[in-house]
Design an enzyme around this catalytic site. Structure first.
Site, mmCIF file in Angstrom:
data_model
loop_
_atom_site.group_PDB
_atom_site.id
_atom_site.type_symbol
_atom_site.label_atom_id
_atom_site.label_comp_id
_atom_site.label_asym_id
_atom_site.label_seq_id
_atom_site.Cartn_x
_atom_site.Cartn_y
_atom_site.Cartn_z
ATOM 1 N N LYS A 141 0.821 -1.213 0.000
ATOM 2 C CA LYS A 141 0.000 0.000 0.000
ATOM 3 C C LYS A 141 0.861 1.272 0.000
ATOM 4 O O LYS A 141 2.081 1.204 0.236
ATOM 5 C CB LYS A 141 -0.927 -0.056 1.216
ATOM 6 N N TYR B 119 -12.887 -1.709 -2.729
ATOM 7 C CA TYR B 119 -13.318 -1.781 -1.326
ATOM 8 C C TYR B 119 -14.826 -1.589 -1.168
ATOM 9 O O TYR B 119 -15.290 -1.234 -0.090
ATOM 10 C CB TYR B 119 -12.545 -0.761 -0.495
ATOM 11 N N PHE C 185 -14.900 4.211 7.912
ATOM 12 C CA PHE C 185 -13.551 4.509 7.410
ATOM 13 C C PHE C 185 -13.454 4.490 5.887
ATOM 14 O O PHE C 185 -12.378 4.698 5.332
ATOM 15 C CB PHE C 185 -12.537 3.526 8.018
ATOM 16 N N ARG D 236 -2.440 -14.455 4.632
ATOM 17 C CA ARG D 236 -3.084 -13.708 5.726
ATOM 18 C C ARG D 236 -2.299 -13.910 7.037
ATOM 19 O O ARG D 236 -2.149 -12.980 7.827
ATOM 20 C CB ARG D 236 -4.541 -14.144 5.900
ATOM 21 N N THR E 279 -5.265 -6.928 10.914
ATOM 22 C CA THR E 279 -5.508 -5.627 10.273
ATOM 23 C C THR E 279 -4.873 -4.492 11.077
ATOM 24 O O THR E 279 -4.263 -3.582 10.519
ATOM 25 C CB THR E 279 -7.035 -5.398 10.158
ATOM 26 N N ARG F 190 2.708 -6.734 8.806
ATOM 27 C CA ARG F 190 2.052 -5.541 9.361
ATOM 28 C C ARG F 190 2.679 -5.129 10.692
ATOM 29 O O ARG F 190 2.828 -3.939 10.973
ATOM 30 C CB ARG F 190 0.548 -5.782 9.497
ATOM 31 N N ASN G 127 -1.915 0.240 6.761
ATOM 32 C CA ASN G 127 -1.349 -0.996 7.295
ATOM 33 C C ASN G 127 -0.499 -1.795 6.300
ATOM 34 O O ASN G 127 -0.432 -3.011 6.354
ATOM 35 C CB ASN G 127 -2.443 -1.850 7.929
ATOM 36 N N HIS H 11 -2.093 -5.430 1.555
ATOM 37 C CA HIS H 11 -3.392 -6.084 1.386
ATOM 38 C C HIS H 11 -3.175 -7.558 1.104
ATOM 39 O O HIS H 11 -2.214 -7.927 0.436
ATOM 40 C CB HIS H 11 -4.132 -5.459 0.184
ATOM 41 N N GLU I 106 -9.605 -10.035 -7.753
ATOM 42 C CA GLU I 106 -8.655 -8.940 -7.539
ATOM 43 C C GLU I 106 -7.444 -9.067 -8.472
ATOM 44 O O GLU I 106 -6.951 -8.068 -8.990
ATOM 45 C CB GLU I 106 -8.217 -8.929 -6.069
HETATM 46 N N1 UDP Z 1 -9.427 -0.235 7.707
HETATM 47 C C1 UDP Z 1 -9.455 0.965 8.421
HETATM 48 N N2 UDP Z 1 -10.057 1.005 9.649
HETATM 49 C C2 UDP Z 1 -10.637 -0.098 10.212
HETATM 50 C C3 UDP Z 1 -10.614 -1.309 9.482
HETATM 51 C C4 UDP Z 1 -10.006 -1.338 8.248
HETATM 52 O O1 UDP Z 1 -8.947 1.984 7.946
HETATM 53 O O2 UDP Z 1 -11.173 -0.005 11.330
HETATM 54 C C5 UDP Z 1 -8.769 -0.263 6.393
HETATM 55 C C6 UDP Z 1 -7.417 -0.967 6.431
HETATM 56 O O3 UDP Z 1 -6.560 -0.352 5.482
HETATM 57 C C7 UDP Z 1 -7.799 -2.379 6.002
HETATM 58 C C8 UDP Z 1 -8.858 -2.091 4.941
HETATM 59 O O4 UDP Z 1 -9.591 -0.993 5.489
HETATM 60 O O5 UDP Z 1 -6.693 -3.095 5.501
HETATM 61 C C9 UDP Z 1 -9.796 -3.237 4.641
HETATM 62 O O6 UDP Z 1 -10.367 -3.676 5.863
HETATM 63 P P1 UDP Z 1 -10.526 -5.229 6.176
HETATM 64 O O7 UDP Z 1 -11.427 -5.347 7.359
HETATM 65 O O8 UDP Z 1 -10.908 -5.955 4.927
HETATM 66 O O9 UDP Z 1 -9.059 -5.640 6.650
HETATM 67 P P2 UDP Z 1 -7.951 -6.548 5.937
HETATM 68 O O10 UDP Z 1 -8.668 -7.637 5.181
HETATM 69 O O11 UDP Z 1 -7.149 -5.640 5.035
HETATM 70 O O12 UDP Z 1 -7.123 -7.090 7.076
HETATM 71 MG MG MG Z 2 -10.206 -7.531 3.806
#
Ligand code: UDP
Ligand code: MG
Length: 139
Positions: free
Chosen positions: A11, A51, A59, A87, A93, A104, A114, A117, A128
């Site tokens: 990112k 997204y 957010f 993952r 996250t 991360r 973070n 992705h 994707e």
């Molecule tokens: N995100 C954020 N605030 C939150 C949760 C998620 O800004 O409380 C952002 C963060 O960049 C995250 C993305 O939104 O990676 C997608 O969220 P997701 O829950 O899908 O998390 P991921 O799959 O990336 O762990």
């Molecule tokens: Mg996700």
């Protein structure tokens, strides 16, 4: 696309901080093969589409702004059990909750910025990956 593939983006925060090399090193050292890769930038429309599942979340607008704030590295990765193992490699996250040694935990700025992705399912990995790469860009 085969189910042994996942999709990732390094990112904008990670690219800005010069972490491309270190993160790719950790990814390949963990047994992932790079199938496709490019330095690119998401348009606002790209980020909104990517997204879309989060569009009702508080957010969402900040996430779109952040993901379009600079270049990213997009890549398709291959490994047995790719989605789940990737993952695990990236961690939670929220980097404060990410396990020691995860990407991360080491490279993320915050829960929003973070660093990386990782697709959450084989189905999304295929969608994707196809969003960024044609068949002839996958090796
Ligand atoms: N995100 C954020 N605030 C939150 C949760 C998620 O800004 O409380 C952002 C963060 O960049 C995250 C993305 O939104 O990676 C997608 O969220 P997701 O829950 O899908 O998390 P991921 O799959 O990336 O762990
Ligand atoms: Mg996700």
């Amino acid at each position: 696309m085969a189910t042994n593939r996942t999709f990732t983006m390094l990112k904008p925060d990670a690219v800005r901080k010069g972490y491309i090399g270190a993160i790719l090193e950790q990814i390949t050292a963990s047994g992932f093969r790079i199938v496709a890769m490019k330095l690119t930038e998401l348009t606002v429309n790209d980020a909104k589409t990517f997204y879309e599942v989060h569009k009702e979340r508080p957010f969402y607008n900040d996430l779109v702004e952040y993901m379009t704030s600079g270049p990213i590295v997009a890549a398709i990765l291959e490994k047995e059990n790719a989605v789940e193992d990737f993952r695990t490699l990236i961690g939670a996250t929220n980097p404060e909750e990410a396990a020691e040694g995860t990407i991360r935990q080491k490279f993320a700025t915050s829960i929003s910025e973070n660093a990386v992705h990782g697709s959450d399912s084989d189905e999304n990995a295929a969608i994707e990956g196809a969003f960024h790469f044609s068949g002839r860009e996958q090796f």
